[in-house]
Design a protein around this motif. Sequence first.
Motif, PDB file in Angstrom:
ATOM      1  N   THR A   1       0.844  -1.193   0.000  1.00  0.00           N
ATOM      2  CA  THR A   1       0.000   0.000   0.000  1.00  0.00           C
ATOM      3  C   THR A   1       0.878   1.240   0.000  1.00  0.00           C
ATOM      4  OG1 THR A   1      -1.738  -1.165   1.228  1.00  0.00           O
ATOM      5  CG2 THR A   1      -1.831   1.229   1.218  1.00  0.00           C
ATOM      6  N   LEU A   2       0.779   2.056  -1.037  1.00  0.00           N
ATOM      7  CA  LEU A   2       1.540   3.304  -1.133  1.00  0.00           C
ATOM      8  C   LEU A   2       0.616   4.457  -0.753  1.00  0.00           C
ATOM      9  CD1 LEU A   2       3.325   2.691  -4.586  1.00  0.00           C
ATOM     10  CD2 LEU A   2       4.079   1.985  -2.296  1.00  0.00           C
ATOM     11  N   MET A   3       0.823   5.018   0.436  1.00  0.00           N
ATOM     12  CA  MET A   3      -0.053   6.070   0.930  1.00  0.00           C
ATOM     13  C   MET A   3       0.317   7.419   0.304  1.00  0.00           C
ATOM     14  SD  MET A   3      -2.125   4.430   2.846  1.00  0.00           S
ATOM     15  CE  MET A   3      -3.020   5.856   3.494  1.00  0.00           C
ATOM     16  N   VAL A   4      -0.649   8.040  -0.369  1.00  0.00           N
ATOM     17  CA  VAL A   4      -0.395   9.327  -1.005  1.00  0.00           C
ATOM     18  C   VAL A   4      -0.119  10.406   0.048  1.00  0.00           C
ATOM     19  CG1 VAL A   4      -1.336  11.075  -2.571  1.00  0.00           C
ATOM     20  CG2 VAL A   4      -1.827   8.654  -2.966  1.00  0.00           C
ATOM     21  N   SER A   5      -0.670  10.256   1.240  1.00  0.00           N
ATOM     22  CA  SER A   5      -0.438  11.232   2.307  1.00  0.00           C
ATOM     23  C   SER A   5       1.037  11.311   2.678  1.00  0.00           C
ATOM     24  CB  SER A   5      -1.269  10.888   3.543  1.00  0.00           C
ATOM     25  OG  SER A   5      -0.936   9.599   4.037  1.00  0.00           O
ATOM     26  N   ASP A   6       1.790  10.228   2.458  1.00  0.00           N
ATOM     27  CA  ASP A   6       3.226  10.247   2.764  1.00  0.00           C
ATOM     28  C   ASP A   6       3.988  11.220   1.869  1.00  0.00           C
ATOM     29  OD1 ASP A   6       2.851   8.345   4.732  1.00  0.00           O
ATOM     30  OD2 ASP A   6       3.489   6.655   3.488  1.00  0.00           O
ATOM     31  N   LEU A   7       3.382  11.582   0.745  1.00  0.00           N
ATOM     32  CA  LEU A   7       4.020  12.518  -0.189  1.00  0.00           C
ATOM     33  C   LEU A   7       3.635  13.969   0.093  1.00  0.00           C
ATOM     34  CD1 LEU A   7       3.474  10.559  -3.531  1.00  0.00           C
ATOM     35  CD2 LEU A   7       5.513  10.568  -2.077  1.00  0.00           C
ATOM     36  N   GLY A   8       2.687  14.165   1.025  1.00  0.00           N
ATOM     37  CA  GLY A   8       2.272  15.528   1.342  1.00  0.00           C
ATOM     38  C   GLY A   8       0.895  15.905   0.839  1.00  0.00           C
ATOM     39  N   TRP A   9       0.257  15.005   0.064  1.00  0.00           N
ATOM     40  CA  TRP A   9      -1.126  15.265  -0.359  1.00  0.00           C
ATOM     41  C   TRP A   9      -2.035  14.603   0.669  1.00  0.00           C
ATOM     42  CZ3 TRP A   9      -3.911  18.228  -3.493  1.00  0.00           C
ATOM     43  CH2 TRP A   9      -5.256  17.884  -3.716  1.00  0.00           C
ATOM     44  N   ASN A  10      -2.618  15.411   1.558  1.00  0.00           N
ATOM     45  CA  ASN A  10      -3.339  14.829   2.688  1.00  0.00           C
ATOM     46  C   ASN A  10      -4.561  15.661   3.070  1.00  0.00           C
ATOM     47  OD1 ASN A  10      -3.828  12.973   4.724  1.00  0.00           O
ATOM     48  ND2 ASN A  10      -2.406  13.933   6.173  1.00  0.00           N
ATOM     49  N   PRO A  11      -5.555  15.771   2.178  1.00  0.00           N
ATOM     50  CA  PRO A  11      -6.782  16.492   2.549  1.00  0.00           C
ATOM     51  C   PRO A  11      -7.511  15.746   3.671  1.00  0.00           C
ATOM     52  CG  PRO A  11      -6.686  16.045   0.178  1.00  0.00           C
ATOM     53  CD  PRO A  11      -5.635  15.213   0.821  1.00  0.00           C
ATOM     54  N   TYR A  12      -8.163  16.499   4.547  1.00  0.00           N
ATOM     55  CA  TYR A  12      -9.033  15.846   5.528  1.00  0.00           C
ATOM     56  C   TYR A  12     -10.071  15.018   4.774  1.00  0.00           C
ATOM     57  CZ  TYR A  12      -7.359  19.260   9.015  1.00  0.00           C
ATOM     58  OH  TYR A  12      -6.591  20.014   9.875  1.00  0.00           O
ATOM     59  N   SER A  13     -10.489  13.900   5.373  1.00  0.00           N
ATOM     60  CA  SER A  13     -11.551  13.110   4.760  1.00  0.00           C
ATOM     61  C   SER A  13     -12.624  12.790   5.790  1.00  0.00           C
ATOM     62  CB  SER A  13     -10.995  11.815   4.145  1.00  0.00           C
ATOM     63  OG  SER A  13     -10.492  10.952   5.138  1.00  0.00           O
ATOM     64  N   SER A  14     -13.728  12.190   5.312  1.00  0.00           N
ATOM     65  CA  SER A  14     -14.927  12.004   6.147  1.00  0.00           C
ATOM     66  C   SER A  14     -15.298  13.338   6.799  1.00  0.00           C
ATOM     67  CB  SER A  14     -14.691  10.921   7.202  1.00  0.00           C
ATOM     68  OG  SER A  14     -14.494   9.663   6.611  1.00  0.00           O
ATOM     69  N   VAL A  15     -15.400  14.347   5.945  1.00  0.00           N
ATOM     70  CA  VAL A  15     -15.648  15.716   6.400  1.00  0.00           C
ATOM     71  C   VAL A  15     -17.150  16.014   6.364  1.00  0.00           C
ATOM     72  CG1 VAL A  15     -15.193  18.149   5.929  1.00  0.00           C
ATOM     73  CG2 VAL A  15     -13.393  16.453   5.562  1.00  0.00           C
ATOM     74  N   LEU A  16     -17.682  16.448   7.486  1.00  0.00           N
ATOM     75  CA  LEU A  16     -19.079  16.886   7.544  1.00  0.00           C
ATOM     76  C   LEU A  16     -19.131  18.334   7.077  1.00  0.00           C
ATOM     77  CD1 LEU A  16     -21.994  16.052   8.515  1.00  0.00           C
ATOM     78  CD2 LEU A  16     -21.449  17.267  10.634  1.00  0.00           C
ATOM     79  N   VAL A  17     -20.009  18.616   6.114  1.00  0.00           N
ATOM     80  CA  VAL A  17     -20.109  19.964   5.547  1.00  0.00           C
ATOM     81  C   VAL A  17     -21.555  20.431   5.567  1.00  0.00           C
ATOM     82  CG1 VAL A  17     -18.102  19.603   4.057  1.00  0.00           C
ATOM     83  CG2 VAL A  17     -20.397  19.138   3.165  1.00  0.00           C
ATOM     84  N   THR A  18     -21.704  21.728   5.499  1.00  0.00           N
ATOM     85  CA  THR A  18     -23.017  22.349   5.355  1.00  0.00           C
ATOM     86  C   THR A  18     -22.831  23.626   4.544  1.00  0.00           C
ATOM     87  OG1 THR A  18     -25.019  23.037   6.544  1.00  0.00           O
ATOM     88  CG2 THR A  18     -22.903  23.684   7.510  1.00  0.00           C
ATOM     89  N   THR A  19     -23.871  24.438   4.454  1.00  0.00           N
ATOM     90  CA  THR A  19     -23.769  25.685   3.694  1.00  0.00           C
ATOM     91  C   THR A  19     -23.541  26.872   4.620  1.00  0.00           C
ATOM     92  OG1 THR A  19     -26.151  26.106   3.804  1.00  0.00           O
ATOM     93  CG2 THR A  19     -25.343  24.790   1.943  1.00  0.00           C
TER      94      THR A  19
END
Length: 346
Positions: free
Chosen positions: A200-218
């Motif tokens: 498994t090559l984790m992209v976050s190890d390269l510095g691309w690490n957006p938050y995920s499972s993010v609750l959003v609204t308007t």
Amino acid sequence: MNRAVFFLGLVTCFVVTGCSSSTSPVEGDSNRTPVSIQLNWYPEVEHGGAYQASADGTYLNADLDVTIRAGGRETPVAPELLRGRSQFAITNADDVVLFRSQGADIVAVLAAMQNHPRCLLVREDSGVKGFEDLAGMTLQCQPGRAFLPFLRTRGYLDGVREVPYFNSIAAMVNDPKIAVQAYSVAEPLLAQQQGLEVRTLMVSDLGWNPYSSVLVTTGDMIRESPELVAKVVQATQTGWVNFLENPEQANSAILLANKHGMTAEALAFGSEQMRDLAYPDWRGSDTDPAAPVPPELQAKLGRMSPERWQTLVEQMSELELFDAGSIDPADCYTNEFLTTESSVAE
């Protein structure tokens, strides 16, 4: 279809033509406020906090009557919110930035996963030990995902043939030169079940690490109904804490809701991986996997930092996904509705 263009067309319909409706829910006959949460994909462990809060009564105890709406491929998250069909949604931080770049006032109010599960999956016998070894491979991937231009601009996909990904690792079974885009909470187990040894090559190890499972609204919801936003955010935060301690109840609900080949084994594997993504500063090689997460870390679950959002906006601007300077990172998120009390899990 380019994902950014797809979102732009949908968002333009609701922002420019004025076909949005009120985003404030109306009280029903009961004393509970009806609320809809739109998922960005089919129900999976990435949505575990919402399913936990629904299954264990946390939403009901907050006087909320919550409906969780399953998503799928190319779910129009922003338009669903702008039309008022849903008041909240679960998505990823890079999508929030894209939504805002296209004129949609979408705001992140909770980020359950501090590390993103995005990875590339390769066979152990492929000869690939890191991203720098991918030349000569064929990568199955979904066009339009922002992590792809990130990898391209850094040269990791030089000499790599990119082909469409259809949510299956079947091609890897017979060809060690196939790599697939994946989530670390799902596809590694699928490969194991196929008898494959994978890396498994984790992209976050390269510095691309957006938050995920993010609750959003308007932004409108935040301005017009801040008390409701606080209720939903804090109940979902509690749901995530409870899910990461004991996911069985939520996983049962997810299994009932997912009609796309989900299994109990896959959910059990995924929820275990999610704990590491939610609490990356706690789990270490010497940590007992069964040990409870300290209350002070549970209380911080969901919080976001200005530095992370600044980095993400700068990265996406460098990838020319929108004009430089057009997005203020501070407008993308708020922590104001999260509880910081250690009693969040009680």
